[in-house]
Motif scaffolding. Structure first.
Motif, PDB file in Angstrom:
ATOM      1  N   LYS A 130       0.873  -1.190  -0.027  1.00 39.23           N
ATOM      2  CA  LYS A 130       0.102   0.116  -0.183  1.00 39.23           C
ATOM      3  C   LYS A 130       1.019   1.358  -0.111  1.00 39.23           C
ATOM      4  N   ASP A 131       1.967   1.413   0.748  1.00 43.58           N
ATOM      5  CA  ASP A 131       2.742   2.411   0.911  1.00 43.58           C
ATOM      6  C   ASP A 131       3.638   2.595  -0.435  1.00 43.58           C
ATOM      7  N   ILE A 132       4.123   1.511  -1.197  1.00 45.60           N
ATOM      8  CA  ILE A 132       4.537   1.765  -2.390  1.00 45.60           C
ATOM      9  C   ILE A 132       3.427   2.099  -3.391  1.00 45.60           C
ATOM     10  N   PHE A 136       4.022   5.966  -5.424  1.00 45.51           N
ATOM     11  CA  PHE A 136       3.721   6.159  -7.155  1.00 45.51           C
ATOM     12  C   PHE A 136       2.846   7.111  -7.427  1.00 45.51           C
ATOM     13  N   THR A 137       1.666   7.025  -6.689  1.00 46.89           N
ATOM     14  CA  THR A 137       0.389   7.686  -7.265  1.00 46.89           C
ATOM     15  C   THR A 137       0.481   9.034  -6.510  1.00 46.89           C
ATOM     16  N   ASN A 138       1.504   9.463  -5.653  1.00 49.84           N
ATOM     17  CA  ASN A 138       1.819  10.882  -5.269  1.00 49.84           C
ATOM     18  C   ASN A 138       2.559  11.651  -6.423  1.00 49.84           C
ATOM     19  N   PRO A 139       2.201  12.712  -7.325  1.00 55.72           N
ATOM     20  CA  PRO A 139       2.903  13.289  -8.352  1.00 55.72           C
ATOM     21  C   PRO A 139       4.192  14.043  -8.045  1.00 55.72           C
ATOM     22  N   LEU A 140       4.452  14.406  -6.787  1.00 53.60           N
ATOM     23  CA  LEU A 140       5.612  15.189  -6.362  1.00 53.60           C
ATOM     24  C   LEU A 140       6.604  14.045  -6.220  1.00 53.60           C
ATOM     25  N   ALA A 144       9.965  13.422  -8.385  1.00 53.92           N
ATOM     26  CA  ALA A 144      11.344  13.335  -7.557  1.00 53.92           C
ATOM     27  C   ALA A 144      12.059  12.038  -7.949  1.00 53.92           C
ATOM     28  N   LEU A 145      11.421  10.995  -8.041  1.00 52.92           N
ATOM     29  CA  LEU A 145      12.012   9.691  -8.314  1.00 52.92           C
ATOM     30  C   LEU A 145      12.432   9.798  -9.713  1.00 52.92           C
TER      31      LEU A 145
END
Lengths: 173, 176
Positions: A130-132, A136-140, A144-145
């Motif tokens: 869920k964390d992973i 990925f769903t967070n655009p910022l 950054a990645l």
């Protein structure tokens, strides 16, 4: 018995206050016979009401009537059923207890604990997934990645080119 | 009496089925009393039923603290007296004496083996209705004079007079 009249025995029978004593009644034939007569009346056998009277009466009033034989049958049925339940339970208990040993009990608990631990691990993995996914769903975070990974890629490409030209030597530690 | 009041309270609260313990307890004495009064089994059954139905329908009028047995006997005796009055007037007008008497075959006559008891039963049946009623209530049901007076709705003195005359008649007839 002089002075005693029938009024005395009448009072005695009526349950009124009287000076007549039991010995005086026993001593007088007339009194004794009278008392016996009404004692006999008390002892007359009672005539029981016909058996269907109760049923008819309950029907007229509109209340439920359960005949005695049905009550007896219900009670007997319930007794047999409860006896069967008790005996089955007792037999099952004896059968199970005869099968149980210290080894089988400890094995059983170990198995239960292992299954429990597996379930907990699965829950933990799910939590990390869920964390992973959220990362990925967070655009910022995603940008950054992507930025970091593209710089790293550029560095790697540059390095490989320099290696081919022989300007950089890779040393294995 | 306490037990009776418990069941009566339940019936008053709408639990109709709880009337049955009261029926079970008093059906035999009430039936016997009525049978001895009317001397006909069919009539006795009908009157017993009607008395209980009347008691059930009027149970809300029953005052707690009063004896249910006495209340029931009051209903039964009034009902029986009414019946006997009607029967008497019918007998007088239609001359049905033979027709009424032939129905009377009591269980009691079959049960009683003792000759003296048999005679006593016959003599009680020969007594006038009011004398028979007070005799049965006093000596069979063992009620007090005041209770009988209340049940029959007559003064205490009248009950005593009737009892005295009934006893005198019984003594005289039994001595024969």
């Amino acid at each position: 018995m002089k002075g005693k009249s029938y009024q005395d025995i009448e009072d005695f029978l009526d349950g009124e206050k009287t000076f007549l004593k039991k010995e005086e009644i026993d001593g007088d034939k007339r009194f004794r016979e009278t008392l016996e007569l009404f004692t006999m009346l008390k002892r007359l056998p009672e005539v029981p009401a016909p058996p269907d009277l109760e049923k008819k009466l309950y029907e007229s009033i509109g209340i439920s009537y359960v005949p005695v034989y049905r009550k007896v049958l219900t009670l007997a049925g319930l007794s047999i059923f409860s006896a069967l339940v008790y005996l089955t339970g007792r037999m099952s208990f004896h059968f199970i207890t005869s099968k149980i040993t210290v080894t089988t009990v400890s094995q059983f608990f170990t198995q239960v604990y292992t299954k429990f631990a597996q379930v907990i691990s699965l829950i933990k993995v799910g939590y990390h997934m869920k964390d992973i996914f959220l990362a990925f769903t967070n655009p910022l975070l995603f940008l950054a990645l992507a930025f970091v990974s593209s710089i790293l890629m550029l560095i790697l490409i540059g390095l490989s080119r320099e290696v081919k030209k022989g300007k950089v030597i890779l040393i294995r530690f | 009496m306490k037990e009776d009041n418990y069941w009566i309270r339940r019936v008053k609260n709408g639990k109709k089925n709880d009337f049955s313990p009261l029926v079970k307890r008093y059906k035999d004495p009430i039936y016997y009393f009525i049978l001895r009064m009317v001397q006909n089994e069919e009539d006795a059954v009908d009157l017993t039923q009607e008395s209980f139905i009347k008691a059930f329908n009027n149970i809300n009028n029953f005052k707690e603290g009063y004896s249910f047995k006495n209340w029931l006997f009051t209903i039964a005796s009034h009902h029986t007296i009414d019946f006997l009055r009607k029967k008497k007037s019918m007998r007088e007008s239609e001359l049905l004496e033979h027709d009424i008497d032939k129905h009377y075959v009591s269980h009691l006559d079959r049960i009683i083996k003792d000759e003296r008891m048999q005679k006593l039963t016959e003599e009680i049946d020969q007594l006038p209705n009011n004398y028979r009623m007070v005799t049965l209530l006093k000596h069979k049901e063992e009620l007090k004079i005041d209770e009988i007076a209340e049940i029959m709705g007559v003064p205490r003195g009248t009950v005593k007079v009737w009892l005295h005359r009934a006893r005198a008649q019984l003594r005289k007839r039994m001595a024969k």
